[in-house]
Scaffold this motif. Structure first.
Motif, PDB file in Angstrom:
ATOM      1  N   MET A   1       0.732  -1.178   0.079  1.00 22.61           N
ATOM      2  CA  MET A   1       0.128   0.081   0.061  1.00 22.61           C
ATOM      3  C   MET A   1       0.849   1.078   0.026  1.00 22.61           C
ATOM      4  SD  MET A   1      -2.965  -0.431  -0.452  1.00 22.61           S
ATOM      5  CE  MET A   1      -3.441   1.529  -0.181  1.00 22.61           C
ATOM      6  N   SER A   2       1.989   1.265   0.387  1.00 25.17           N
ATOM      7  CA  SER A   2       2.820   2.366   0.546  1.00 25.17           C
ATOM      8  C   SER A   2       3.324   2.846  -0.839  1.00 25.17           C
ATOM      9  CB  SER A   2       4.140   2.089   1.294  1.00 25.17           C
ATOM     10  OG  SER A   2       4.973   1.233   0.652  1.00 25.17           O
ATOM     11  N   PHE A   3       3.673   1.726  -1.826  1.00 27.75           N
ATOM     12  CA  PHE A   3       3.789   2.026  -3.154  1.00 27.75           C
ATOM     13  C   PHE A   3       2.591   2.413  -3.906  1.00 27.75           C
ATOM     14  CE2 PHE A   3       7.470  -1.028  -1.918  1.00 27.75           C
ATOM     15  CZ  PHE A   3       8.502   0.110  -2.267  1.00 27.75           C
ATOM     16  N   VAL A   4       1.491   1.845  -3.651  1.00 28.79           N
ATOM     17  CA  VAL A   4       0.382   2.135  -4.299  1.00 28.79           C
ATOM     18  C   VAL A   4       0.031   3.759  -3.964  1.00 28.79           C
ATOM     19  CG1 VAL A   4      -2.208   1.784  -4.538  1.00 28.79           C
ATOM     20  CG2 VAL A   4      -0.804  -0.071  -4.315  1.00 28.79           C
TER      21      VAL A   4
ATOM     22  N   TYR B   1       2.333   6.098  -5.942  1.00 28.99           N
ATOM     23  CA  TYR B   1       1.925   6.245  -7.232  1.00 28.99           C
ATOM     24  C   TYR B   1       0.346   7.113  -7.451  1.00 28.99           C
ATOM     25  CZ  TYR B   1      -0.076   4.510 -11.828  1.00 28.99           C
ATOM     26  OH  TYR B   1      -0.583   4.513 -12.923  1.00 28.99           O
ATOM     27  N   PHE B   2      -0.565   6.525  -6.555  1.00 31.46           N
ATOM     28  CA  PHE B   2      -1.705   7.316  -6.636  1.00 31.46           C
ATOM     29  C   PHE B   2      -1.822   8.749  -6.349  1.00 31.46           C
ATOM     30  CE2 PHE B   2      -5.567   4.258  -7.083  1.00 31.46           C
ATOM     31  CZ  PHE B   2      -5.025   3.476  -8.133  1.00 31.46           C
ATOM     32  N   ASN B   3      -0.909   9.105  -5.492  1.00 34.75           N
ATOM     33  CA  ASN B   3      -0.797  10.681  -5.264  1.00 34.75           C
ATOM     34  C   ASN B   3      -0.009  11.288  -6.242  1.00 34.75           C
ATOM     35  OD1 ASN B   3      -1.738  10.093  -2.566  1.00 34.75           O
ATOM     36  ND2 ASN B   3       0.163   9.759  -1.761  1.00 34.75           N
ATOM     37  N   ILE B   4       0.370  10.674  -7.345  1.00 36.82           N
ATOM     38  CA  ILE B   4       0.909  11.291  -8.500  1.00 36.82           C
ATOM     39  C   ILE B   4       0.001  11.267  -9.436  1.00 36.82           C
ATOM     40  CG2 ILE B   4       2.531  11.225 -10.377  1.00 36.82           C
ATOM     41  CD1 ILE B   4       3.953  12.084  -7.762  1.00 36.82           C
TER      42      ILE B   4
ATOM     43  N   HIS C   1     -10.217   3.719  -1.605  1.00 37.94           N
ATOM     44  CA  HIS C   1     -11.276   4.748  -1.629  1.00 37.94           C
ATOM     45  C   HIS C   1     -10.825   6.098  -0.990  1.00 37.94           C
ATOM     46  CE1 HIS C   1     -15.271   6.328   0.315  1.00 37.94           C
ATOM     47  NE2 HIS C   1     -15.371   6.658  -0.910  1.00 37.94           N
ATOM     48  N   GLN C   2      -9.951   5.978   0.078  1.00 42.21           N
ATOM     49  CA  GLN C   2      -9.620   7.327   0.612  1.00 42.21           C
ATOM     50  C   GLN C   2      -8.530   7.731  -0.005  1.00 42.21           C
ATOM     51  OE1 GLN C   2     -10.497   8.803   3.544  1.00 42.21           O
ATOM     52  NE2 GLN C   2     -12.249   7.247   3.588  1.00 42.21           N
ATOM     53  N   LEU C   3      -7.659   7.227  -0.922  1.00 42.51           N
ATOM     54  CA  LEU C   3      -6.861   7.809  -1.516  1.00 42.51           C
ATOM     55  C   LEU C   3      -7.414   8.712  -2.765  1.00 42.51           C
ATOM     56  CD1 LEU C   3      -4.069   5.058  -2.370  1.00 42.51           C
ATOM     57  CD2 LEU C   3      -3.600   7.114  -1.322  1.00 42.51           C
ATOM     58  N   PHE C   4      -8.573   8.109  -3.292  1.00 33.97           N
ATOM     59  CA  PHE C   4      -9.234   8.833  -4.431  1.00 33.97           C
ATOM     60  C   PHE C   4      -9.853  10.132  -3.826  1.00 33.97           C
ATOM     61  CE2 PHE C   4      -9.276   4.912  -6.685  1.00 33.97           C
ATOM     62  CZ  PHE C   4      -9.244   5.550  -8.005  1.00 33.97           C
TER      63      PHE C   4
END
Length: 661
Positions: free
Chosen positions: A158-161, A164-167, A212-215
């Protein structure tokens, strides 16, 4: 009603898609809180077609998008492949970023072009996408990390996801419909409820909530959806009440939609993947879906007032090393490996080179009749068919030994290990694609010595003694796959030279034929490529101290190869051949005809076009015009076994498919 000069009525021009849904200003995005969709408070049926920007050359994006819109569709869907956008850990490429695939990765341009062509967009951002793509869109460098809980809430994964998702999501946020962009929905994960038979995987709801929270944290406000087969997976892969569940299927339309309606009462019906065709494996016959079935099932979807995404509407190509594979066996067992072809034509409404098929007109007819909202459609763009260029004569050749002299990364190791574990390469991200070569010098080989490779080869090995190919020597039939050198055989053995040799050199060239794009949960951490499941033995004695070479076959490396000699005849064994294709205007699409060749990879001006294999079913490789230039073009073919005796590289004007035997 206004009258014209001859007293006839004046018809008001139809609005564009965007004019209709944004007139009066944008207040709300896609809404699924009732039994039908609304967009900006207006009723909408989503008629979408899948087209993946990374499978279509960038100069053709507008043409393909315009063709999708001309069919009456109002939306285009695409996956977003993590492995391409973060090819090395912490290094991103969203177009022009310096990776081998940089020209395909201008995601912002693709979204802008889709809007200009009057299409809304559904983005399926992963992190896992399947898509029959290499490793299901996961970057191979994840395999270097431990622990690595693929598709779970495991902390390291999840740290790598999240990184990446934050970019990625920051980049995508400005393209949301409510921000004036084309994106009306995002899919979270992909077919997450799908549990392969025998797998211990259980969907991790905490993982879905973290995604969901990352979105949310990245200001994504559009509709979030998931997709699964309702009949097979129920709501295991979603968070009811948070994500809208959509359906994936190719038949049993009413049964699937009935189950979706039962799982999600009072919500709109959406088919995220209506399979209008299928993909191909090397060694299996070409897959098709009849025009009759395509029409019948689409009629059933429309009769339910369901929205749909046609998967695929424009299939495209698995250029370079990007095709995936299926893997159906248990741990440390590669015998169920099934590699996917370079072509991703998919028997789709638009074929691999952008041509119209009968299915295109089926969609156009049925969607036009069903759509409650009439908007302005563009004229159907002209299709410019490929040509068969004249055959060209091979003029240069370079042997495997000379190719090794061009590899400047060399590892000395007491044991064998896979390409992903190589250090100090690609920003310490390991080797992702190509071939890994294991070399052992100064071996004494008694007469009739036997070589043994423990475990399964991942995925195909060529054995050379003093530069001579010993085995295998062909892949012409299905039975060859059961023999030495290929992924099906476990603990394989091979008799070497009849005569005794001293100070011999053993070279093992292992091809990565594509990582699993889908399979059992516990296999993700076991998809290494090369020789890594045991030892290599001579006469039952394990060899140690190996020279290991990564042969990635990158564009610059291929173009800079030294050691070429003049071609006089086709050689046996792994060899690179080169010829010149001279083109004058106009430059047109073509196909490289691979009949007469054994197995290998085609390169055009250094770019890896794709894999080929005599076993079929694919017997030609799509070569788009944008990959060619006026004047001199270098066509290189890295061949494993044999080349045509006539020394010619030939072209065709179509995708050639033959029955597999």
């Amino acid at each position: 009603m206004a009258l014209s000069a001859d007293f006839g009525p004046i018809s008001a021009p139809l609005p564009t898609n965007y004019e209709y849904f944004t007139s009066g200003g944008i207040k709300h995005g896609l809404n699924a809180s009732q039994s039908f969709f609304t967009l900006n408070d207006k009723l909408i049926q989503i008629y979408s077609g899948a087209m993946h920007y990374f499978r279509v050359p960038r100069p053709y994006w507008r043409d393909r998008l315009k063709k999708i819109r001309a069919a009456g569709l109002n939306t285009v869907e695409t996956y977003v492949p993590w492995n391409l956008h973060e090819p090395d850990s912490g290094h991103y490429d969203f177009g022009g970023g310096g990776s081998e695939f940089e020209d395909f990765l201008h995601l912002e341009e693709f979204l802008t072009t889709a809007k200009e062509e009057d299409l809304f967009v559904i983005l399926r951002t992963g992190p896992y996408i399947c898509s029959e793509y290499n490793f299901g869109g996961f970057p191979s460098w994840l395999l270097k990390e431990s622990p690595m809980g693929f598709r779970t809430s495991e902390k390291n994964y999840m740290s790598f996801v999240a990184r990446y998702f934050n970019i990625l999501l920051t980049l995508l946020a400005v393209f949301q419909f409510t921000k004036g962009g084309p994106v009306i929905a995002f899919q979270v994960e992909n077919e997450y409820g799908n549990q392969e038979s025998g797998s211990e995987f259980q969907p991790d709801k905490a993982y879905l909530e973290q995604l969901h929270q990352l979105f949310i944290n990245n200001s994504i406000v559009e509709l979030l959806v998931t997709s699964d087969s309702p009949l097979s997976h129920q709501d295991k892969g979603t968070l009811p009440g948070i994500f809208l569940q959509t359906a994936n299927f190719g038949g049993s339309v009413n049964e699937q939609l009935d189950k979706l309606e039962e799982l999600q009462p009072g919500k709109p019906l959406m088919v995220m993947e209506y399979w209008d065709g299928w993909f191909d494996f090397w060694g299996s016959n070409h897959s098709t879906k009849s025009v009759y079935d395509t029409r019948r099932f689409l009629e059933q979807i429309l009769a339910r007032n369901a929205s749909f995404n046609a998967y695929m509407f424009m299939g495209g190509t698995n250029f370079a090393f990007n095709s995936g594979a299926s893997l159906s066996n248990t741990l440390f067992d590669n015998s169920g490996f099934e590699p996917i072809t370079t072509s991703y034509d998919y028997d789709a409404p638009l074929n691999e080179s952008g041509g119209y098929t009968e299915k295109y007109y089926v969609f156009k007819e049925l969607v036009t009749a069903a759509n409650p909202v009439q908007t302005l459609l563009p004229d159907q763009p002209e299709y410019i068919p490929p040509v068969a260029y004249d055959s060209i004569k091979i003029d240069k050749v370079i042997t495997m030994e000379s190719m090794l002299d061009n590899i400047h990364s060399l590892y000395i190791s007491t044991s064998l290990y896979p390409m992903e574990k190589l250090d100090e390469i690609n920003n310490d991200s390991g080797q992702s694609n190509g071939y890994i070569i294991y070399k052992k010098e100064n071996i004494t080989l008694p007469e009739n010595s036997t070589l043994t490779i423990e475990g399964n080869v991942c995925d195909h090995v060529m054995v050379l003694i003093n530069g001579e190919l010993i085995a295998p020597k062909k892949l012409d039939s299905l039975s060859d796959l059961d023999g030495f050198g290929f992924y099906r055989l476990k603990n394989s053995t091979l008799q070497l030279k009849n005569k005794a040799l001293t100070e011999a050199t053993l070279t093992l060239i292992v091809e990565n034929m594509g990582r699993m794009n889908g399979g059992k949960y516990d296999q993700y951490n076991q998809t290494f490529k090369g020789l890594w499941q045991g030892n290599v033995l001579i006469n039952n004695k394990a060899l140690s101290v190996w020279m290991i070479y990564p042969m990635e076959l990158r564009k610059q490396w291929v173009n800079d190869l030294t050691g070429w000699t003049n071609f006089t005849k086709a050689l046996e064994g792994p060899t690179m051949y080169s010829a010149v294709l001279n083109i004058s205007d106009p430059i047109r699409d073509t196909f490289v005809d691979t009949r007469g060749w054994g197995k290998g990879m085609v390169f055009v001006n250094g770019f890896a076009l794709g894999r080929y294999a005599a076993i079929g079913p694919q017997k030609s490789i799509y070569l788009p015009a944008p990959f060619l230039t006026k004047g001199v073009n270098l066509i290189n073919i890295f061949e494993h076994f044999y080349a045509p005796a006539d020394g010619l590289i030939k072209f065709n004007d179509t995708l050639l498919l033959e029955e597999v035997h």
